[in-house]
Write an enzyme that holds these catalytic residues in place. Structure first.
Site, mmCIF file in Angstrom:
data_model
loop_
_atom_site.group_PDB
_atom_site.id
_atom_site.type_symbol
_atom_site.label_atom_id
_atom_site.label_comp_id
_atom_site.label_asym_id
_atom_site.label_seq_id
_atom_site.Cartn_x
_atom_site.Cartn_y
_atom_site.Cartn_z
ATOM 1 N N LYS A 13 0.931 -1.204 0.108
ATOM 2 C CA LYS A 13 0.040 0.065 0.189
ATOM 3 C C LYS A 13 0.843 1.426 0.067
ATOM 4 O O LYS A 13 0.744 2.170 -0.711
ATOM 5 C CB LYS A 13 -1.077 0.099 1.225
ATOM 6 C CG LYS A 13 -1.904 -1.036 1.362
ATOM 7 C CD LYS A 13 -2.574 -1.010 2.692
ATOM 8 C CE LYS A 13 -1.840 -0.902 3.824
ATOM 9 N NZ LYS A 13 -1.342 -2.185 4.256
ATOM 10 N N ARG A 88 -9.553 1.098 8.425
ATOM 11 C CA ARG A 88 -9.210 0.022 8.608
ATOM 12 C C ARG A 88 -10.231 -0.781 9.598
ATOM 13 O O ARG A 88 -9.879 -1.951 9.725
ATOM 14 C CB ARG A 88 -7.871 0.086 9.568
ATOM 15 C CG ARG A 88 -6.610 -0.602 9.088
ATOM 16 C CD ARG A 88 -5.467 -0.304 9.932
ATOM 17 N NE ARG A 88 -4.503 -1.021 9.741
ATOM 18 C CZ ARG A 88 -3.418 -0.712 9.112
ATOM 19 N NH1 ARG A 88 -3.153 0.733 8.582
ATOM 20 N NH2 ARG A 88 -2.313 -1.488 8.980
ATOM 21 N N ARG A 127 11.763 -5.888 4.497
ATOM 22 C CA ARG A 127 11.452 -4.614 4.440
ATOM 23 C C ARG A 127 12.516 -3.536 5.398
ATOM 24 O O ARG A 127 13.019 -4.022 6.631
ATOM 25 C CB ARG A 127 10.170 -4.200 4.860
ATOM 26 C CG ARG A 127 10.207 -2.774 4.840
ATOM 27 C CD ARG A 127 8.563 -2.254 4.932
ATOM 28 N NE ARG A 127 7.737 -2.815 6.081
ATOM 29 C CZ ARG A 127 6.457 -2.691 6.140
ATOM 30 N NH1 ARG A 127 5.819 -1.963 5.180
ATOM 31 N NH2 ARG A 127 5.969 -3.243 7.239
ATOM 32 N N ARG A 160 11.507 -2.287 10.973
ATOM 33 C CA ARG A 160 10.398 -1.819 11.935
ATOM 34 C C ARG A 160 10.121 -2.832 12.994
ATOM 35 O O ARG A 160 10.147 -4.071 12.890
ATOM 36 C CB ARG A 160 9.190 -1.489 11.342
ATOM 37 C CG ARG A 160 8.960 -0.148 10.732
ATOM 38 C CD ARG A 160 7.640 0.114 9.776
ATOM 39 N NE ARG A 160 6.609 -0.476 10.140
ATOM 40 C CZ ARG A 160 5.528 -0.563 9.447
ATOM 41 N NH1 ARG A 160 5.549 -0.073 8.344
ATOM 42 N NH2 ARG A 160 4.430 -1.108 9.560
ATOM 43 N N ARG A 171 -0.735 -9.262 13.142
ATOM 44 C CA ARG A 171 -1.130 -8.353 12.323
ATOM 45 C C ARG A 171 -1.832 -8.634 11.205
ATOM 46 O O ARG A 171 -3.133 -8.151 10.835
ATOM 47 C CB ARG A 171 -0.045 -7.408 11.752
ATOM 48 C CG ARG A 171 0.690 -6.515 12.463
ATOM 49 C CD ARG A 171 1.970 -5.831 12.089
ATOM 50 N NE ARG A 171 1.931 -4.981 10.972
ATOM 51 C CZ ARG A 171 3.015 -4.872 10.392
ATOM 52 N NH1 ARG A 171 4.131 -5.351 10.589
ATOM 53 N NH2 ARG A 171 3.017 -4.186 9.338
#
Ligand code: AP5
Ligand code: MG
Length: 214
Positions: A13, A88, A127, A160, A171
């Protein structure tokens, strides 16, 4: 143009929202980036949000809805925006619809970046994120020019805290329970468009440009 990005954590996203924002010259509004900036600055909102984010849970609607409504009222959003990570939950979506209705406006497109769970877990460990400007990279698929340094703002890139494998799984559970119902919500509004997020980033962007009409 008002666009919402839907999709699981790590679907891409943020990657695509930044490109949309650049091409259409509209602000990229990411609630995740807003929370991370607040955490970095040690604000009260940041401290509250961190407790939820680190566990892979959603920040409560009471802390989130007003924040976004305020942000969207700023002058740079007058010609539209791309919302990444919001809404969300169904209450967040309903509040956005009703705030826009009050102004006689509505969202133009909800773009669902579709990626199966198996691919997500693999992506997240690779990431690297810039907590200063929000840019994201991947150690295999989207490398920065200089290892560990953000191309945009030259600050250090980090893994992160919520990208640890066990938090990613949590998540994903939260996504399926609380956010996936938005796909039907926007389908019912007739503005849902789904793109295959497993293609490479360039092809995902091309598919989005086809939808938005370059
Ligand atoms: P947020 O920051 O929004 O995280 P998220 O939804 O979990 O999504 P990510 O940012 O992890 O993934 P992304 O889809 O942006 O993927 P990216 O482009 O980086 O939210 C964080 C937390 O804040 C939430 O868990 C929650 O606690 C809280 N929060 C935020 N908004 C909230 C709200 N509205 N209500 C309540 N709580 C809220 O891509 C991922 C990786 O894959 C990157 O490394 C990228 O380079 C790579 N990649 C991207 N596309 C491709 C591709 N096509 N092929 C290969 N690799 C790719
Ligand atoms: Mg993101």
């Amino acid at each position: 143009m008002k666009i919402i990005m839907l999709g699981a954590p790590g679907a891409g996203k943020g990657t695509q929202a930044k490109r949309i924002a650049d091409k259409w010259q509209i602000p990229h509004v990411s609630t995740g980036d807003i929370f991370r900036a607040n955490i970095k600055q040690g604000t009260e909102l940041g401290n509250k949000a961190k407790a939820f984010i680190d566990k892979g849970m959603l920040v409560p609607d009471e802390l989130t809805i007003e924040l976004v409504i305020d942000r969207l009222q700023q002058s740079d959003c007058a010609n539209g925006y791309v919302l990444d990570g919001y809404p969300r939950t169904i209450p967040q979506a309903e509040s956005l619809t009703s705030e826009l209705n009050k102004l006689g406006e509505s969202v133009d497109y909800a773009i669902n970046v579709d990626v199966p769970d198996e691919n997500i877990v693999r992506r997240m460990g690779g990431r690297r994120a810039c907590l200063t400007c929000g840019a994201t990279y991947h150690i295999a698929y989207a490398q920065p020019k200089q290892e560990g340094i953000c191309d945009r703002c030259q600050n250090a890139l980090v893994l992160r805290d919520d990208d640890k494998p066990e938090t990613v799984l949590k998540r994903l559970d939260v996504y399926h329970a609380q956010t996936q119902p938005l796909i039907e919500y926007y389908e019912n509004q007739g503005i849902l468009r789904t793109v295959d997020g497993t293609m490479d980033m360039e092809d995902v962007f091309k598919a989005i440009v086809d939808i938005l009409g370059a």
